[in-house]
Design an enzyme around this catalytic site. Structure first.
Site, PDB file in Angstrom:
ATOM      1  N   CYS A 235       0.854  -1.192   0.000  1.00 59.25           N
ATOM      2  CA  CYS A 235       0.000   0.000   0.000  1.00 59.25           C
ATOM      3  C   CYS A 235       0.888   1.239   0.000  1.00 59.25           C
ATOM      4  O   CYS A 235       1.853   1.316   0.768  1.00 59.25           O
ATOM      5  CB  CYS A 235      -0.923   0.021   1.221  1.00 59.25           C
ATOM      6  SG  CYS A 235      -2.018   1.468   1.262  1.00 59.25           S
ATOM      7  N   CYS A 311      26.362 -34.802  36.619  1.00 61.47           N
ATOM      8  CA  CYS A 311      26.911 -34.203  37.825  1.00 61.47           C
ATOM      9  C   CYS A 311      26.106 -32.971  38.232  1.00 61.47           C
ATOM     10  O   CYS A 311      25.782 -32.119  37.408  1.00 61.47           O
ATOM     11  CB  CYS A 311      28.367 -33.835  37.600  1.00 61.47           C
ATOM     12  SG  CYS A 311      29.148 -33.068  39.036  1.00 61.47           S
TER      13      CYS A 311
END
Length: 511
Positions: A235, A311
């Site tokens: 537009c 761990c």
């Protein structure tokens, strides 16, 4: 050039395929005033509060530029080429330009210096060859070649170059760097601005000339706070308003958007909060669930960490942190000693503090997901309404074949219009609520929101499931009653929010 206005010459753009800016010469809406309807999105505004605006085409943008130029020129009597540079310097604010122009007690030389243009009262701007009456050759400072004076030209700053180098320099600035109103003289450390008369004299390539004109017009629109490009794709119209405000405007293409931020009309949420929300959605929406399930934050720097091993002794990898902590309790690692697997320091103060920080972070994430899921649900439903329009259109045609008039079947289209408006409003109510602290007004808002949402879902069910030609006369009254109720509840909700803005009811979170 024959006229100062030759810059605005009209040329056919049909051969330009690539993106040349937002301005187009397409024929279209030529300045008829478009006023937003009393209730463009059901906002409940009164007629006296309607926001006036004008939809402008590309031709009218040029006319508006010329109008401003002529108005200022009638007062200060400065050539258009110089005046355009001055207006661009002041972001096309003619009042500010005139104020500064007369601020120097009849000696406006400083204003020309600040705008990087030679005062027309000292030297007359010209596009003619400088020194062309001389028979001696001159050396171009760019290509270091000698040319006759007739092939050399330049600005009033005195720097002259061959026309070939000028043309290539201007083409690079326009096509590669996207410059228009601030192209400087090519001479070393010269800041004098190249005027559009020189550009149009030296550029013969149609594509470059059109790009330059596009950039000039685009810059004019972007500088003017009362002008805004329509955000719809492809537009090329501009909306011009009388005053800037957070109000809905409607382009000729049908796009309704907020003039303040150019997003789709987003009542009741403020532009500032919508911007934050959209950024948060872009940053978080696709990864939030995974982050919630698989990561934790470093207790020291809050950076998000994924544990990639078994761990539980975790070291933050941030270069400025390197904090060591326990993945289980989030406490510092040092006190764990050899008994880390028992997490025997679980109740330590440091661990408790870390867990509290982690918990707050998780709660904020869950809070975001709560509102985001409901926002996205209504957004998705809104996208499906286009199919509902097609379904309703077929039903309306069937009803007319059953001896119902065109007017009698319009209630279906009205119902879908109201449904879409309610969906859009509900979508933004969740953005609005996300930024609020809880108080009594928020409880009222949530009651209104729940009532409106329930009515909207009922209306949606009526339209998608219960509309049949066999039961049309029975369902018609139900649909009409329900969409009127939805529209009424929508206005009640929005009016309550607006009243809260006026009376400072809303307490915002610091997000």
């Amino acid at each position: 050039m024959d006229s100062d206005d030759d810059y605005f010459e009209a040329e056919d753009e049909s051969s330009l395929v690539e993106d040349e800016g937002r301005v187009s010469d397409d024929e279209g809406f030529l300045g008829d005033t478009m006023i937003v309807p009393d209730d463009p999105l059901g906002s409940g505004s009164k007629e006296e509060d309607v926001y006036p605006f004008v939809c402008l085409s590309a031709e009218q943008i040029v006319e508006l530029m010329l109008e401003i130029l002529n108005e200022v020129n009638d007062i200060v009597n400065i050539p258009h080429t110089t005046l355009r540079i001055l207006l661009a310097h002041f972001n096309w604010d003619k009042e500010l330009l005139l104020e500064k122009y007369y601020e120097y007690d009849g000696n406006p030389e400083q204003i020309f210096k600040d705008a990087h243009v030679i005062s027309p009262f000292k030297l007359k701007s010209t596009c003619k060859t400088k020194g062309q009456s001389s028979r001696t050759d001159a050396e171009c400072e760019i290509c270091c070649s000698s040319y006759s004076r007739s092939f050399m030209t330049g600005l009033n700053c005195g720097h002259i170059f061959c026309k070939g180098c000028w043309s290539q320099y201007l083409r690079t600035k326009i096509m590669d760097e996207g410059m228009s109103q601030t192209i400087p003289c090519p001479a070393y450390k010269c800041e004098i601005i190249v005027d559009d008369e020189i550009v149009m004299c030296l550029i013969s390539e149609k594509k470059v000339r059109m790009k330059y004109q596009h950039l000039m017009s685009n810059s004019f629109v972007e500088c003017n706070s009362l002008l805004k490009w329509c955000p719809a794709p492809d537009c090329h119209h501009v909306i011009k308003v009388e005053y800037r405000d957070r109000q809905p405007v409607k382009c000729q293409c049908g796009r309704v958007f907020c003039f303040e931020c150019s997003e789709s009309w987003h009542d009741p949420v403020l532009c500032l909060h919508l911007k934050k929300w959209l950024k948060k959605c872009d940053d978080d929406s696709e990864t939030s669930n995974w982050i919630s399930a698989n990561t934790k934050e470093c207790p020291k720097c809050q950076v998000t960490i994924e544990k990639d091993g078994g761990c539980n002794h975790v070291i933050c990898r941030s270069q400025t942190c390197k904090h060591e902590f326990c993945w289980v309790c989030l406490g510092p690692w040092d006190p764990h000693g050899a008994s880390w697997y028992n997490c025997n320091r679980y109740n330590a103060d440091d661990a408790k503090k870390a867990r509290d920080v982690q918990q707050r972070s998780r709660e904020m994430l869950q809070r975001y997901l709560f509102y985001c899921n409901r926002y996205m649900n209504h957004l998705q439903s809104l996208k499906f309404e286009s199919k509902l329009y097609a379904l309703v259109k077929r039903k309306m045609e069937e009803m007319q074949q059953l001896n119902m008039s065109w007017i009698e079947v319009q209630f279906l289209k009205k119902a879908v219009d109201v449904l879409c408006e309610c969906r859009q409003t509900l979508m933004y109510t969740y953005v609005f609520a996300f930024f609020l602290n809880r108080n009594n007004q928020l409880l009222i808002f949530e009651d209104n929101q729940a009532d409106m949402e329930k009515a909207t879902e009922t209306l949606s069910e009526y339209l998608e499931r219960d509309i049949t030609t066999a039961s049309i006369r029975e369902i018609k009254q139900k649909v009409q009653d329900k969409y009127r109720y939805c529209d009424s509840r929508r206005n009640v909700l929005l009016n309550h929010v607006h009243e809260g803005y006026d009376k400072d009811w809303w307490d915002y979170l610091d997000l």
